[in-house]
Design an enzyme around this catalytic site. Structure first.
Site, PDB file in Angstrom:
ATOM      1  N   ASP A 185       0.856  -1.194   0.000  1.00  9.24           N
ATOM      2  CA  ASP A 185       0.000   0.000   0.000  1.00  9.24           C
ATOM      3  C   ASP A 185       0.892   1.244   0.000  1.00  9.24           C
ATOM      4  O   ASP A 185       1.909   1.303   0.698  1.00  9.24           O
ATOM      5  CB  ASP A 185      -0.916   0.008   1.236  1.00  9.24           C
ATOM      6  N   ILE A 186       0.511   2.248  -0.768  1.00  7.80           N
ATOM      7  CA  ILE A 186       1.320   3.472  -0.890  1.00  7.80           C
ATOM      8  C   ILE A 186       1.307   4.284   0.409  1.00  7.80           C
ATOM      9  O   ILE A 186       2.231   5.070   0.660  1.00  7.80           O
ATOM     10  CB  ILE A 186       0.802   4.323  -2.081  1.00  7.80           C
ATOM     11  N   ASN A 224     -13.110  -3.162   1.988  1.00  9.42           N
ATOM     12  CA  ASN A 224     -14.169  -2.162   1.955  1.00  9.42           C
ATOM     13  C   ASN A 224     -14.998  -2.353   0.692  1.00  9.42           C
ATOM     14  O   ASN A 224     -14.444  -2.485  -0.403  1.00  9.42           O
ATOM     15  CB  ASN A 224     -13.562  -0.754   1.982  1.00  9.42           C
ATOM     16  N   GLU A 261     -12.368   3.548  -1.476  1.00 10.93           N
ATOM     17  CA  GLU A 261     -11.868   4.622  -2.350  1.00 10.93           C
ATOM     18  C   GLU A 261     -11.616   4.126  -3.769  1.00 10.93           C
ATOM     19  O   GLU A 261     -11.870   4.845  -4.732  1.00 10.93           O
ATOM     20  CB  GLU A 261     -10.546   5.168  -1.793  1.00 10.93           C
ATOM     21  N   VAL A 262     -11.050   2.946  -3.870  1.00  6.06           N
ATOM     22  CA  VAL A 262     -10.671   2.441  -5.198  1.00  6.06           C
ATOM     23  C   VAL A 262     -11.667   1.348  -5.609  1.00  6.06           C
ATOM     24  O   VAL A 262     -11.777   0.316  -4.946  1.00  6.06           O
ATOM     25  CB  VAL A 262      -9.233   1.868  -5.189  1.00  6.06           C
ATOM     26  N   HIS A 280     -10.267  -5.147  -3.475  1.00  7.92           N
ATOM     27  CA  HIS A 280      -8.968  -5.373  -2.843  1.00  7.92           C
ATOM     28  C   HIS A 280      -9.151  -5.792  -1.404  1.00  7.92           C
ATOM     29  O   HIS A 280     -10.081  -5.365  -0.726  1.00  7.92           O
ATOM     30  CB  HIS A 280      -8.080  -4.127  -2.916  1.00  7.92           C
ATOM     31  N   HIS A 328      -7.114  -5.520   2.107  1.00 10.38           N
ATOM     32  CA  HIS A 328      -5.993  -4.971   2.859  1.00 10.38           C
ATOM     33  C   HIS A 328      -5.526  -6.092   3.786  1.00 10.38           C
ATOM     34  O   HIS A 328      -6.350  -6.650   4.531  1.00 10.38           O
ATOM     35  CB  HIS A 328      -6.423  -3.802   3.743  1.00 10.38           C
TER      36      HIS A 328
HETATM   37  P1  5GP Z   1      -9.913   1.629   0.098  1.00  7.07           P
HETATM   38  O1  5GP Z   1     -10.210   2.854   0.878  1.00  7.07           O
HETATM   39  O2  5GP Z   1     -10.467   1.696  -1.305  1.00  7.07           O
HETATM   40  O3  5GP Z   1     -10.307   0.368   0.815  1.00  7.07           O
HETATM   41  O4  5GP Z   1      -8.321   1.519  -0.001  1.00  7.07           O
HETATM   42  C1  5GP Z   1      -7.557   2.011  -1.069  1.00  7.07           C
HETATM   43  C2  5GP Z   1      -6.107   1.852  -0.691  1.00  7.07           C
HETATM   44  O5  5GP Z   1      -5.327   2.044  -1.849  1.00  7.07           O
HETATM   45  C3  5GP Z   1      -5.596   2.853   0.349  1.00  7.07           C
HETATM   46  O6  5GP Z   1      -5.069   2.159   1.459  1.00  7.07           O
HETATM   47  C4  5GP Z   1      -4.525   3.649  -0.385  1.00  7.07           C
HETATM   48  O7  5GP Z   1      -3.433   4.001   0.413  1.00  7.07           O
HETATM   49  C5  5GP Z   1      -4.134   2.708  -1.513  1.00  7.07           C
HETATM   50  N1  5GP Z   1      -3.663   3.376  -2.722  1.00  7.07           N
HETATM   51  C6  5GP Z   1      -4.252   4.428  -3.343  1.00  7.07           C
HETATM   52  N2  5GP Z   1      -3.556   4.769  -4.442  1.00  7.07           N
HETATM   53  C7  5GP Z   1      -2.512   3.909  -4.520  1.00  7.07           C
HETATM   54  C8  5GP Z   1      -1.420   3.767  -5.444  1.00  7.07           C
HETATM   55  O8  5GP Z   1      -1.294   4.484  -6.428  1.00  7.07           O
HETATM   56  N3  5GP Z   1      -0.532   2.765  -5.180  1.00  7.07           N
HETATM   57  C9  5GP Z   1      -0.659   1.940  -4.105  1.00  7.07           C
HETATM   58  N4  5GP Z   1       0.287   1.007  -3.941  1.00  7.07           N
HETATM   59  N5  5GP Z   1      -1.663   2.050  -3.221  1.00  7.07           N
HETATM   60  C10 5GP Z   1      -2.582   3.022  -3.422  1.00  7.07           C
END
Ligand code: 5GP
Length: 119
Positions: free
Chosen positions: A34-35, A92, A100-101, A105, A107
């Site tokens: 994760d970034i 999520n 968010e994405v 996925h 985590h």
């Molecule tokens: P969500 O909120 O959708 O469950 O989690 C999205 C995750 O993607 C977050 O933990 C965020 O830090 C990670 N993320 C967002 N953009 C990038 C990226 O460009 N590269 C990587 N490796 N992780 C990302």
């Protein structure tokens, strides 16, 4: 169920448009760092297929994709050295979860005491 949007960040990671630090990969899945890690270990596991959420994946993925996704977990936890210390898997799905994405996925977080399940 929301429609898959090709311009999401994880789709761009899968196409190679955006780089990633790969932890594990096979025909069906990719796992990467994760970034913005929330714990010493914070891996993201994604299917290579275009699924928006766990609901979409659970309903529409093939048996091979589902098995590969679940089997990948132990590969990742082994590589990251958190099998004995423990870890948490979070996925999520949808607005209430703050996803968010919009590409499914997991985590996989660990490497410290994680506290209660919800903040
Ligand atoms: P969500 O909120 O959708 O469950 O989690 C999205 C995750 O993607 C977050 O933990 C965020 O830090 C990670 N993320 C967002 N953009 C990038 C990226 O460009 N590269 C990587 N490796 N992780 C990302």
């Amino acid at each position: 169920m929301s429609v898959y949007k090709n311009e999401n960040i994880f789709s761009k990671i899968l196409s190679g448009e955006i780089p990633n630090n790969t932890i594990y990969e096979n025909e069906y899945v990719l796992a990467f760092e994760d970034i913005n890690p929330q714990s010493p270990v914070h891996a993201l596991l994604i299917p290579k297929g275009k699924y928006t959420s766990m609901t979409d994946f659970s309903e529409n993925a093939s048996d091979k994709e589902i098995v590969a996704f679940i089997r990948a977990i132990s590969q990742i936890t082994k590589i990251k050295g958190i099998n004995d210390t423990g870890y948490r898997i979070i996925s999520n799905s949808g607005p209430d979860s703050s996803q968010e994405v919009p590409h499914l996925h997991f985590h996989i977080v660990g490497g410290r005491k994680l506290g209660s399940i919800l903040p």
